[in-house]
Design a protein around this motif. Structure first.
Motif, short mmCIF file in Angstrom:
data_model
loop_
_atom_site.label_atom_id
_atom_site.label_comp_id
_atom_site.label_asym_id
_atom_site.label_seq_id
_atom_site.Cartn_x
_atom_site.Cartn_y
_atom_site.Cartn_z
N GLY A 158 46.33 28.81 36.39
CA GLY A 158 45.24 29.49 37.07
C GLY A 158 45.68 30.55 38.06
N ARG A 159 46.95 30.52 38.47
CA ARG A 159 47.43 31.49 39.45
C ARG A 159 47.94 32.78 38.80
NH1 ARG A 159 51.46 29.15 43.73
NH2 ARG A 159 51.12 31.28 44.48
N LEU A 160 47.87 32.86 37.47
CA LEU A 160 48.40 34.05 36.80
C LEU A 160 47.75 35.33 37.28
CD1 LEU A 160 48.79 32.97 33.04
CD2 LEU A 160 50.59 33.59 34.66
N VAL A 161 46.46 35.26 37.59
CA VAL A 161 45.74 36.47 37.99
C VAL A 161 46.28 37.05 39.28
CG1 VAL A 161 43.95 35.31 39.34
CG2 VAL A 161 43.40 37.43 38.14
N GLU A 162 46.94 36.22 40.09
CA GLU A 162 47.50 36.70 41.35
C GLU A 162 48.65 37.67 41.14
OE1 GLU A 162 48.57 33.35 43.72
OE2 GLU A 162 46.58 32.42 43.61
N TYR A 163 49.22 37.68 39.94
CA TYR A 163 50.36 38.56 39.65
C TYR A 163 49.93 39.92 39.11
CZ TYR A 163 53.13 34.34 40.29
OH TYR A 163 53.70 33.21 40.82
N ILE A 164 48.63 40.15 39.02
CA ILE A 164 48.13 41.45 38.55
C ILE A 164 47.74 42.28 39.76
CG2 ILE A 164 46.44 42.63 37.10
CD1 ILE A 164 46.13 40.08 35.52
N PRO A 165 48.35 43.45 39.97
CA PRO A 165 48.03 44.27 41.14
C PRO A 165 46.57 44.71 41.15
CG PRO A 165 50.06 45.02 40.06
CD PRO A 165 49.42 44.03 39.14
N ILE A 166 46.01 44.85 42.33
CA ILE A 166 44.62 45.26 42.48
C ILE A 166 44.33 46.61 41.82
CG2 ILE A 166 42.82 45.87 44.14
CD1 ILE A 166 43.31 42.91 43.92
N PRO A 167 45.21 47.64 41.96
CA PRO A 167 44.92 48.91 41.28
C PRO A 167 44.83 48.78 39.76
CG PRO A 167 46.58 49.24 42.98
CD PRO A 167 46.39 47.76 42.84
N VAL A 168 45.61 47.84 39.18
CA VAL A 168 45.54 47.61 37.74
C VAL A 168 44.19 47.00 37.38
CG1 VAL A 168 46.53 46.28 35.83
CG2 VAL A 168 48.03 47.38 37.49
N ILE A 169 43.73 46.03 38.17
CA ILE A 169 42.43 45.41 37.93
C ILE A 169 41.31 46.44 38.09
CG2 ILE A 169 40.79 43.71 38.81
CD1 ILE A 169 43.18 41.96 39.54
N THR A 170 41.43 47.27 39.13
CA THR A 170 40.43 48.32 39.34
C THR A 170 40.42 49.30 38.19
OG1 THR A 170 40.80 48.13 41.74
CG2 THR A 170 39.63 50.08 40.96
N LEU A 230 49.07 45.10 30.30
CA LEU A 230 50.53 45.10 30.22
C LEU A 230 51.10 46.44 30.68
CD1 LEU A 230 51.12 43.22 26.85
CD2 LEU A 230 51.46 42.35 29.17
N LEU A 231 50.46 47.54 30.24
CA LEU A 231 50.92 48.87 30.68
C LEU A 231 50.74 49.03 32.18
CD1 LEU A 231 49.64 51.27 27.85
CD2 LEU A 231 52.02 50.80 28.49
N GLY A 232 49.61 48.57 32.68
CA GLY A 232 49.36 48.68 34.12
C GLY A 232 50.38 47.90 34.93
N ILE A 233 50.69 46.68 34.48
CA ILE A 233 51.68 45.87 35.18
C ILE A 233 53.06 46.52 35.08
CG2 ILE A 233 52.89 43.65 35.16
CD1 ILE A 233 50.28 42.36 34.33
N ALA A 234 53.38 47.08 33.89
CA ALA A 234 54.67 47.75 33.71
C ALA A 234 54.81 48.93 34.67
CB ALA A 234 54.84 48.22 32.27
N VAL A 235 53.75 49.73 34.78
CA VAL A 235 53.78 50.87 35.70
C VAL A 235 53.90 50.38 37.14
CG1 VAL A 235 52.39 52.77 36.64
CG2 VAL A 235 52.49 52.41 34.17
N ALA A 236 53.17 49.30 37.46
CA ALA A 236 53.24 48.75 38.82
C ALA A 236 54.66 48.28 39.14
CB ALA A 236 52.26 47.59 38.96
N LEU A 237 55.33 47.67 38.16
CA LEU A 237 56.70 47.21 38.37
C LEU A 237 57.65 48.39 38.59
CD1 LEU A 237 56.99 44.32 35.77
CD2 LEU A 237 56.95 44.11 38.25
N VAL A 238 57.46 49.45 37.79
CA VAL A 238 58.31 50.63 37.94
C VAL A 238 58.12 51.25 39.32
CG1 VAL A 238 58.71 52.98 37.12
CG2 VAL A 238 58.43 51.13 35.47
N VAL A 239 56.84 51.39 39.73
CA VAL A 239 56.55 51.95 41.06
C VAL A 239 57.16 51.08 42.15
CG1 VAL A 239 54.71 52.48 42.69
CG2 VAL A 239 54.46 53.13 40.29
#
Length: 547
Positions: A117-129, A397-406
């Motif tokens: 259930g905590r998986l969603v915490e690993y997605i950055p807010i800008p990606v969700i937005t 996945l792309l959003g998280i990848a970009v967030a990781l790169v940033v």
């Protein structure tokens, strides 16, 4: 999990009485008034029909409320889910959608059982937005045909938009007028009135009356069966183990969206009601509900923030609010199905266009662009574009990848400065260290050391010349990885070949542990490590320049 569920129910209904029951009932009726037009609209826009939307709200809403990880969650068909289902139904048909929903429900159930259930915490807010805005665009663009009475071809939104250039764009003026009036009414309807009578409900009632009286040539909902067991539904005989893997990609998208949307809804509602929730049990409830829905003819469901917030603001006390909302919708389906026959699709499309506009997180979007926050803007735009062009899973996945790169770019900023020994920087004593240590250079390193900046570290250290002793002050290094340790080891060997003595000062415990683990500590020797530069310099002065 079962014992905790029973304990939570006892706490939830402790002191429950008739007054609270009335509050739950009235809140349930209010939520049903909001949910009715949305259920009809989401059922149609998902590629099924209005009846499927109602069945989803009734069955999904009831089952998920019973098993929910919170007392306030209200579930049903949502706009975000329709964005995924449009392409799925176009490609695989209703049967394919039912099978995919069943698999997605099983995945959600497993996520809950294995406490993910905590998986969603690993997605950055800008990606969700970004993916929320992308979904809003898919929903709005997907209403063009019903809103304007046009026709398109293709599976994806982009294909449908492109088809207008091939087959033409012919607007039905009556549909466009009714759709425009629906949108206008929802936008100008006073907010204080909306709290009592939802604008969307008023709009579809007026649109239905207009079609019944004037009979314009517009598409309508048609017959809605007086049953919650639809003729188009999944049967056990339809399942074939051999074809299940082909539905897995779509199931992953649905499960990912249901996980994200349900847990974000729970998080937001928890702040509103100031009451916690069990994320894992919420996923179990979503999983069980979505596994049952295909066998009734429903579409995938998730917890819905619009209905949940209405339930809380209307005074809902317990999960009975969600259950009452479903029962009220069931009564509507049984009693009002002849009325729904004349409900125009253009009015439902207008409701969805306004819903898509409002589902955007405008506060965050204004913050990103108003303050010119480059990182969040990049994550937002990439995820939004990927959601429209591809699918939800790939977009996230792309959003998280970009967030990781940033993130890597930002944390890789390394500050390396060097200076000769100065008496003014001594804190432990006032003795002269500049003379005895005139051939020593102190290199101050600040920032994490890892694979991204290990090359820069070596380049900066290579610029240190004209000395016989190099002192590395790494107090400002919070962490180090194997790549950086390897780079430091190479530098140690280079210093040894040039006859330069090397010492390390101020290493934090985590860094020192890594150096021991990678054997650099033993390679240099314990006498080369000091708690501070001051202590090293005092020893150097007392030991005739030996480190």
């Amino acid at each position: 999990m079962i014992s905790k569920y029973i304990g939570d129910l006892r706490r939830e209904f402790a002191g429950y009485n008739g007054a609270k029951l009335v509050k739950d009932l009235m809140a349930g009726v209010t939520v049903a008034a909001v949910a009715l037009p949305l259920a009809l609209a989401f059922g149609i826009s998902s590629g099924a029909d209005a009846a499927a939307g109602l069945v989803t709200a009734v069955i999904g809403g009831f089952v998920m409320s019973v098993l929910s990880g919170a007392s306030y969650q209200v579930s049903g068909p949502t706009g975000a889910m329709t964005a995924v289902l449009i392409a799925l139904v176009a490609k695989s048909g209703l049967r394919g959608m039912f099978v995919t929903c069943l698999i997605a429900g099983a995945l959600l159930l497993l996520c809950g059982v294995f406490r993910l259930g905590r998986l969603v915490e690993y997605i950055p807010i800008p990606v969700i937005t970004g993916f929320t805005t992308g979904i809003a665009l898919v929903i709005a663009l997907g209403q063009i045909d019903n809103l304007l009475g046009t026709a398109s071809a293709g599976e994806s939104i982009l294909e449908k938009l492109g088809s207008y250039f091939a087959i033409g764009f012919h607007v039905n003026l009556a549909s466009a007028l009714i759709g425009a009036c629906t949108i206008a009414l929802m936008l100008i309807w006073p907010r204080k009135w909306n709290a009592r009578v939802p604008a969307s409900l008023v709009a579809i009632v007026l649109a239905t009356l207009a079609v019944s009286l004037f009979r314009p040539a517009v598409a309508t909902v048609g017959e809605i069966p007086r049953s919650i067991l639809l003729s188009q539904r999944l049967r056990f005989g339809d399942l074939s183990l051999g074809e299940l893997p082909g539905y897995l990609p779509g199931a992953l998208s649905i499960a990912a969206l249901a996980l994200i949307e349900s847990l974000l809804c729970a998080s937001s509602a928890a702040r509103m009601k100031k009451e916690g929730y069990d994320a894992d049990r919420e996923l179990v409830s979503q999983g069980v509900g979505n596994m049952l829905l295909p066998f009734f003819g429903g579409v995938p469901a998730t917890a819905a923030i619009a209905r949940t917030s209405v339930a809380i603001k209307s005074g809902g006390q317990t999960r009975l609010t969600g259950m009452f909302h479903s029962l009220v919708l069931l009564l509507c389906a049984l009693a009002l199905s002849p009325v729904f026959r004349n409900l125009p699709l253009c009015a439902l499309a207008g409701v969805l266009v306004v819903t898509a506009w409002r589902m955007n997180d405008w506060e965050n979007i204004r913050q990103y662009f108003g303050k010119k926050l480059k990182g969040p803007i990049v994550k937002f735009l990439v995820t939004m574009a990927a959601t429209v062009a591809f699918d939800l899973t790939l977009a996230i996945l792309l959003g998280i990848a970009v967030a990781l790169v940033v993130f890597l770019i930002r944390v890789s900023r390394l500050e390396v400065t060097s200076s000769r020994v100065e008496n003014g920087k001594m804190h432990l004593c006032e003795r002269d260290v500049e003379g005895p240590c005139r051939n020593a250079v102190v290199v101050y390193i600040t920032g994490p050391l890892f694979f991204v900046n290990s090359g820069k570290l070596i380049r900066e250290l290579g610029r240190v010349e004209g000395c016989d002793t190099v002192i590395l002050s790494i107090r400002g290094v919070p962490l180090i990885d194997i790549s950086a340790v390897t780079a430091l080891s190479d530098y140690c060997e280079a210093c040894a070949e040039r006859g330069i003595q090397l010492a390390v000062c101020g290493a934090q415990d985590r860094v020192l542990e890594k150096l021991r683990e990678c054997e650099l500590y033993d390679k240099l020797g314990a006498r080369r490590f000091y708690r501070s530069v001051d202590r090293l310099l005092v020893e150097m002065c007392g030991c005739a320049g030996n480190v």
